[in-house]
Design a protein around this motif. Sequence first.
Motif, short mmCIF file in Angstrom:
data_model
loop_
_atom_site.label_atom_id
_atom_site.label_comp_id
_atom_site.label_asym_id
_atom_site.label_seq_id
_atom_site.Cartn_x
_atom_site.Cartn_y
_atom_site.Cartn_z
N SER A 12 0.85 -1.11 0.08
CA SER A 12 0.06 0.05 -0.10
C SER A 12 0.94 1.26 0.09
O SER A 12 0.18 2.31 0.15
CB SER A 12 -1.14 0.04 1.30
N ASP A 13 2.24 1.08 -0.23
CA ASP A 13 3.15 2.27 0.00
C ASP A 13 3.56 2.42 -1.47
O ASP A 13 4.33 1.85 -2.24
CB ASP A 13 4.24 1.91 0.86
N HIS A 128 -8.52 -0.91 -4.23
CA HIS A 128 -7.19 -2.03 -3.89
C HIS A 128 -5.96 -1.36 -3.66
O HIS A 128 -5.73 -0.43 -4.36
CB HIS A 128 -7.07 -2.87 -5.20
N PRO A 129 -5.37 -1.57 -2.40
CA PRO A 129 -4.39 -0.85 -2.13
C PRO A 129 -3.30 -0.61 -3.02
O PRO A 129 -2.60 0.37 -3.13
CB PRO A 129 -3.98 -1.40 -0.47
N ALA A 133 -1.74 2.55 -4.88
CA ALA A 133 -0.42 2.85 -4.65
C ALA A 133 0.30 2.83 -5.87
O ALA A 133 1.09 3.90 -6.06
CB ALA A 133 0.33 1.91 -3.75
#
Length: 345
Positions: A12-13, A128-129, A133
């Motif tokens: 997620s980053d 969706h992370p 991202a």
Amino acid sequence: MQTKMWIPENPSDPKDASIQEAARLLNHQEVVAFPTETVYGLGADATNEKAVSGIFEAKGRPSDNPLIVHVSNREQVDLMVNHIPDVAYSLMEAFWPGPLTLIMESNGAAASNVTAGLSTIGIRMPNHPLALALLEATGKPLAAPSANRSGRPSPTKADHVKQDLDGRVAGILDGGTTGVGLESTVLDCTSDVPVILRPGGITKEQLEEVLPHVAIDPALAGSESDKPKSPGMKYTHYAPESPLWLVEGEDDFFIEQLEQLKRDGQRVGVIASHELAGKLDHAPVIRCGSRDQLSEVAVKLYDALREFKRSEVDIILTEAFSEKGVGAAVMNRLRKAAVQVVSED
Ligand code: TXA
Ligand code: MG
């Protein structure tokens, strides 16, 4: 072309090393597959015609089929449409990020091959992370159809993408199995009454909680009443390796069809609910969830369609499900995937 496979450490980053590498490739007009909450998408910079043409090439997709643009914020929507209708605001508020694609009037900012020459554009914010991202890291809206070869079932796992596109795309971000399992609902917001063009993850019932009226594209309703289809008819969507027959009727009718095919010497693979599978004395059977839990069936459907290999089964038989809720999307995909619909009445 060598296809890179990444499993991001911090999915997620946007600063994650794999996500950064994927974003760099996207900013160099390459195409990269990534997970969304529905199915895996094959992404390219939506503002760059050359990048977008890479999607059509990798998939073998007909150029007259427009792509959905994925965004991570509302400003990216403003950049691509003439004006946002009131209904679209309410829908974004209620369902974004999520499996709802809104069709609006394009202002021409997206590359022309994204919209395939139409004056409208389909946009959604995926829930969706990893997708979000990647969008953040790239800083661009991404055009992304499902990441399958044209005509094949949509991918719900990174491995499905690899089966279809290895060597044809720059990379695949692996985010595990997708959540919904079927594509987003496509809703045309350019008319007074919004029209469902493709049933999907957000159901008609959910839309009706927000909108006074929702219509269904007559082309969808039409295919519902059609009875037995002749083999091969226009069905080149979601196709498994072996021909799929869809059986509409009671369980006894399904069992009769199965037994008849076996007597004819056919090797039959079955896709069935737990309820039907429990009544069958047959193998192979793929259980795709309970009839009372159609969201479970949605999650497993495309994987099941990819499971049976041509070398192992001659025909795949599947039961028909209720069209309530997400069942509308499940049945829409099964009808398109089937070469034959066998009906009891
Ligand atoms: O869940 C999804 O929607 C996935 C993930 C990756 O986001 N994407 C997806 O894209 O299913 P694709 O290309 O496989 O399907 C897009 C559908 C097609 O039926 C296309 O014709 C329709 O959306 N579409 C796109 N833009 C449109 C437009 N401007 N007008 C009408 N239909 C449009
Ligand atoms: Mg598709």
